[in-house]
Scaffold this active site. Sequence first.
Site, PDB file in Angstrom:
ATOM      1  CE1 TYR A  55      -4.494   0.386  10.226  1.00  0.00           C
ATOM      2  CE2 TYR A  55      -3.684  -1.856   9.881  1.00  0.00           C
ATOM      3  CZ  TYR A  55      -3.478  -0.486   9.868  1.00  0.00           C
ATOM      4  OH  TYR A  55      -2.252   0.011   9.501  1.00  0.00           O
ATOM      5  CD  GLU A  96       0.971  -1.380   9.481  1.00  0.00           C
ATOM      6  OE1 GLU A  96      -0.203  -1.358   9.032  1.00  0.00           O
ATOM      7  OE2 GLU A  96       1.954  -1.697   8.809  1.00  0.00           O
ATOM      8  CD  GLU A 113      -0.443  -5.938   7.312  1.00  0.00           C
ATOM      9  OE1 GLU A 113      -0.881  -5.806   6.161  1.00  0.00           O
ATOM     10  OE2 GLU A 113      -0.963  -5.404   8.298  1.00  0.00           O
ATOM     11  CG  ASP A 150      -1.840   1.118   1.377  1.00  0.00           C
ATOM     12  OD1 ASP A 150      -2.275   1.628   0.346  1.00  0.00           O
ATOM     13  OD2 ASP A 150      -2.104   1.517   2.532  1.00  0.00           O
TER      14      ASP A 150
HETATM   15  C1  GCB Z   1      -1.362  -2.452   6.641  1.00  0.00           C
HETATM   16  C2  GCB Z   1      -0.061  -2.356   5.933  1.00  0.00           C
HETATM   17  C3  GCB Z   1       0.287  -0.926   5.550  1.00  0.00           C
HETATM   18  C4  GCB Z   1      -0.966  -0.220   5.034  1.00  0.00           C
HETATM   19  C5  GCB Z   1      -1.986  -0.193   6.145  1.00  0.00           C
HETATM   20  C6  GCB Z   1      -3.277   0.484   5.735  1.00  0.00           C
HETATM   21  O1  GCB Z   1      -1.657  -3.373   7.320  1.00  0.00           O
HETATM   22  O2  GCB Z   1       0.999  -2.942   6.630  1.00  0.00           O
HETATM   23  O3  GCB Z   1       1.297  -0.949   4.587  1.00  0.00           O
HETATM   24  O4  GCB Z   1      -0.686   1.059   4.568  1.00  0.00           O
HETATM   25  O5  GCB Z   1      -2.296  -1.490   6.518  1.00  0.00           O
HETATM   26  O6  GCB Z   1      -3.394   1.680   5.914  1.00  0.00           O
HETATM   27  O7  GCB Z   1      -4.164  -0.197   5.222  1.00  0.00           O
END
Ligand code: GCB
Length: 593
Positions: free
Chosen positions: A469, A504, A414, A162
């Site tokens: 998330y 994250e 990931e 991403d």
């Molecule tokens: C993730 C990735 C990261 C993305 C992020 C997102 O899990 O490791 O590279 O930018 O999510 O914002 O979706």
Amino acid sequence: MLRPQDTRTRERKNLDGLWSFALDGEGAGRSGVWFSGPLADAREMAVPASYNDIAADAAVRDHVGPVWYQRDVWIPRDWDDRRTVLHFEAATHRATVWVGTTEVVSHEGGYTPFEVDITDHVTPGERARITVEVDNRLTFQTIPPGVVEETPQGLRQRYWHDFFNYAGLHRSVWLYTTSPAHLTDVTVVTGLDGADGTVDYRTHAAGATDTTTRVVLRDAQGTEVARGEGPEGTLTVPSVHRWAPGDGYLYDLELQLVADGAVVDSYHQSVGIRTVRVDGIRFLINEEPFYFTGFGKHEDIPVIGKGHNNAFLVHDFELLDWVGANSFRTSHYPYSEDVLDYADRQGLVLIDETAAVGLNMGLGGGIFGGQGYTTFSPDTANDATQRVHAQAIRELIARDKNHPSVVLWSIANEPESETQESQDYFRPLFDVAREADPTRPVGFVNVMLAPHGTCRVSQFADVLMLNRYYGWYVNTGDLDAAEVAWEQELNAWAGEGKPIIITEYGADTYPGLHSLVANSPWTEEYQVDYLDMNHRVFDRVDAVVGEQVWNFADFTTTSGIMRVGGNKKGVFTRDRQPKAAAFALRRRWHKGH
Ligand code: GCB
């Protein structure tokens, strides 16, 4: 490999500036021997920089395939009887280099350095032409992986990470000189013995057999504190000033190669004396529990993309200090060595990551739109990919092993990790990392698609790094439900008895978008509430030893319906203005998380 340096025996010449530049979409450069003379139809291009955003031209931005860089350089005339070395800090993602019409070196991997002895191809006092073919194509056998698809509209590069596939000469290019007999490498490993420090050193040299090595360790004032003889040994530093988070105290280890009583080569290695160890659920630096606060970052700057820039380096560290961050992860690739040197001096703690990001076609089906590939198979990520990945781990560790700021290796971000194929792929890669560096913990970053109980790779890791998330990609706009689900999963991971770093957690936030009503994704208020919810969960789970928000700043991605002018999970905007979350984090982290 040693970094180019000016010392009493070494001299550098920096080749940054404007180079000639041409796209080679047809791949005509090699057969057309573009290196044999001045590049035809060239424009000028800045080095270091990604080339993509510099021209006002979509053909440059979205180019797939080789590009060519070229410049002339005068070889200093007093470099006679010396070795002349051409050194690239990075060329993304692979490069081949010619001096005059002679091909001198190729390198695979966009974020680690390479160099070549060009003494036989240049003449001191004369001009030399340097030509570089840089190729941005990603395949299943590159790290990171990708696939180039032929479409009626031309080549299209797909990938599963991403961030935008910036390419070019992202970091400095150097010429430097050494004497024929020269040092080629040094490894330092530091220890603590009560109030004293120890420095194990091991040096390598080439070009002569009848040399001896002398080492002198000096403190930050330049006072000699220890010295040694021989290519390897252990130095003791009485009443050591430790390197510690927030206290980037460095000693200077001068390595001298001596022939016939004269110093023929001298190299300076900075040394931070500290220890790192995992003990149960604790992460210890200097035997004291350490809690990571900070971010996943990117090398991503307006106009220059992934080009290194010292003004942004210093500014970003100022912002890290302001917000109370003590650490970051070099997501998702090895950063410029200037960043690591600066982190050493600032006492910032780093998780150092390879460019193995996007080894997960499952994410294709989820976040970034269906792709229809299998991650690990003879036709996709396979044994050849694993060999390239192993080499990427070796090159990262060879480059960064002496940085006290680096406390943990991340060998992938990931990847698919819930299948037998992924277990088979990763098990030997952990061995590669541990063999290259027996002194630091090793891990990888686990994705939400492989929750606790399904992941088959985390068993090999010393530290669990989790990207989650809850409240964004799942339970969107329902932080109460997110809190329950997140705590449940985190408690399950805590049962593994290893330290957990949340590498994250984050929410896209459009700066300036507000809402009086809670649970309104994309608003600045939601980002604050989302972080608060996460922090409540972390504070209830003892095994959590760190929180790194995704992301430090907004960054550029490919286009897609999930992204609005890039990824907006930054706590700062792309031009480094604070969102409301920056102030909230500052309040928490300055209190001591
Ligand atoms: C993730 C990735 C990261 C993305 C992020 C997102 O899990 O490791 O590279 O930018 O999510 O914002 O979706």
